[in-house]
Motif scaffolding. Sequence first.
Motif, PDB file in Angstrom:
ATOM      1  N   MET A  36       0.834  -1.195   0.000  1.00  0.00           N
ATOM      2  CA  MET A  36       0.000   0.000   0.000  1.00  0.00           C
ATOM      3  C   MET A  36       0.872   1.248   0.000  1.00  0.00           C
ATOM      4  N   GLY A  37       0.551   2.211  -0.866  1.00  0.00           N
ATOM      5  CA  GLY A  37       1.268   3.478  -0.890  1.00  0.00           C
ATOM      6  C   GLY A  37       2.657   3.419  -1.494  1.00  0.00           C
ATOM      7  N   LYS A  38       2.936   2.372  -2.294  1.00  0.00           N
ATOM      8  CA  LYS A  38       4.301   2.198  -2.777  1.00  0.00           C
ATOM      9  C   LYS A  38       4.731   3.317  -3.734  1.00  0.00           C
ATOM     10  N   THR A  39       3.836   3.807  -4.574  1.00  0.00           N
ATOM     11  CA  THR A  39       4.218   4.883  -5.490  1.00  0.00           C
ATOM     12  C   THR A  39       4.521   6.161  -4.725  1.00  0.00           C
ATOM     13  N   THR A  40       3.691   6.472  -3.741  1.00  0.00           N
ATOM     14  CA  THR A  40       3.947   7.654  -2.913  1.00  0.00           C
ATOM     15  C   THR A  40       5.284   7.511  -2.205  1.00  0.00           C
ATOM     16  N   ASP A  41       5.525   6.362  -1.594  1.00  0.00           N
ATOM     17  CA  ASP A  41       6.798   6.126  -0.905  1.00  0.00           C
ATOM     18  C   ASP A  41       7.970   6.261  -1.873  1.00  0.00           C
ATOM     19  N   THR A  42       7.852   5.654  -3.048  1.00  0.00           N
ATOM     20  CA  THR A  42       8.947   5.661  -4.014  1.00  0.00           C
ATOM     21  C   THR A  42       9.261   7.081  -4.462  1.00  0.00           C
ATOM     22  N   GLY A  43       8.215   7.836  -4.797  1.00  0.00           N
ATOM     23  CA  GLY A  43       8.419   9.212  -5.239  1.00  0.00           C
ATOM     24  C   GLY A  43       9.017  10.084  -4.155  1.00  0.00           C
ATOM     25  N   MET A  44       8.508   9.958  -2.943  1.00  0.00           N
ATOM     26  CA  MET A  44       9.025  10.766  -1.836  1.00  0.00           C
ATOM     27  C   MET A  44      10.456  10.365  -1.484  1.00  0.00           C
ATOM     28  N   MET A  45      10.743   9.066  -1.520  1.00  0.00           N
ATOM     29  CA  MET A  45      12.091   8.591  -1.246  1.00  0.00           C
ATOM     30  C   MET A  45      13.061   9.114  -2.302  1.00  0.00           C
ATOM     31  N   ALA A  46      12.656   9.092  -3.561  1.00  0.00           N
ATOM     32  CA  ALA A  46      13.507   9.596  -4.636  1.00  0.00           C
ATOM     33  C   ALA A  46      13.793  11.080  -4.445  1.00  0.00           C
ATOM     34  N   HIS A  47      12.770  11.849  -4.064  1.00  0.00           N
ATOM     35  CA  HIS A  47      12.969  13.276  -3.817  1.00  0.00           C
ATOM     36  C   HIS A  47      13.897  13.504  -2.621  1.00  0.00           C
ATOM     37  N   ALA A  48      13.715  12.723  -1.564  1.00  0.00           N
ATOM     38  CA  ALA A  48      14.574  12.871  -0.380  1.00  0.00           C
ATOM     39  C   ALA A  48      16.025  12.577  -0.737  1.00  0.00           C
ATOM     40  N   LEU A  49      16.261  11.528  -1.503  1.00  0.00           N
ATOM     41  CA  LEU A  49      17.619  11.196  -1.929  1.00  0.00           C
ATOM     42  C   LEU A  49      18.217  12.325  -2.761  1.00  0.00           C
ATOM     43  N   HIS A  50      17.431  12.854  -3.684  1.00  0.00           N
ATOM     44  CA  HIS A  50      17.891  13.959  -4.529  1.00  0.00           C
ATOM     45  C   HIS A  50      18.227  15.187  -3.685  1.00  0.00           C
ATOM     46  N   GLU A  51      17.372  15.483  -2.720  1.00  0.00           N
ATOM     47  CA  GLU A  51      17.568  16.686  -1.904  1.00  0.00           C
ATOM     48  C   GLU A  51      18.845  16.633  -1.063  1.00  0.00           C
ATOM     49  N   VAL A  52      19.247  15.439  -0.657  1.00  0.00           N
ATOM     50  CA  VAL A  52      20.462  15.348   0.172  1.00  0.00           C
ATOM     51  C   VAL A  52      21.714  15.107  -0.663  1.00  0.00           C
ATOM     52  N   GLY A  53      21.577  15.159  -1.981  1.00  0.00           N
ATOM     53  CA  GLY A  53      22.761  15.157  -2.824  1.00  0.00           C
ATOM     54  C   GLY A  53      23.031  13.946  -3.681  1.00  0.00           C
ATOM     55  N   TYR A  54      22.154  12.954  -3.655  1.00  0.00           N
ATOM     56  CA  TYR A  54      22.340  11.786  -4.509  1.00  0.00           C
ATOM     57  C   TYR A  54      21.910  12.103  -5.944  1.00  0.00           C
ATOM     58  N   THR A  55      22.595  11.499  -6.909  1.00  0.00           N
ATOM     59  CA  THR A  55      22.127  11.503  -8.289  1.00  0.00           C
ATOM     60  C   THR A  55      21.066  10.419  -8.407  1.00  0.00           C
TER      61      THR A  55
END
Length: 203
Positions: free
Chosen positions: A1-20
């Motif tokens: 449940m909520g996997k797309t939301t989790d995936t999108g938010m996780m990707a944004h969090a990774l990007h925000e802290v400096g990951y490509t």
Amino acid sequence: MGKTTDTGMMAHALHEVGYTVRAWDADESEHLTQWSEAAGGFPFPVEKNATATFGTDVRPLKDGIDIADVGHTENHPHIADSVLKIADLAIVHMEPSMADWQRVTAPRTSTPIADMVARSAYVRPDRKAPPVWILLNRVRTGVKSAQEIRGMLRDDGWNVFSVMIPVRDDLKQATAFAVERASHGAFGELVTEMETKGLIKRG
């Protein structure tokens, strides 16, 4: 449940802290792609590949993180099998409910997720299946079910993240809007936990 939301938010969090970051929409529903389009584009690429050839089509980023939103395994096992050929980490998104407990641990009409991950070892170069971690999602504050389900999962041999994603209206509605400050809160804490556990690393 909520996997797309989790995936999108996780990707944004990774990007925000400096990951490509590069995101992959490996779900035939294309919800991640639709979210990116509705948001006017994410600050990282979103590619589509919901096929049984994902594992041979995709060349992982050399110095970054590819994160894939995979459709429900019971409905799209061919896609999940292909993604697992090259995945370094598999995250199962699960609501702390008996319904999701049954879907994850002992589904009646589909292959259990643990079995799908285990069989991926035979088609991976190192003959080792990727590690699997469960992310408890849509967790209500003050409800005992999350701790009870967490204990059941650990007793059954599953790895379970300490960080839990709360049930919040802004997260439920996130897939129609641009994302800001994803690294502030639960998803930032999740990135830190993954780094601490050695599941991801910079470079």
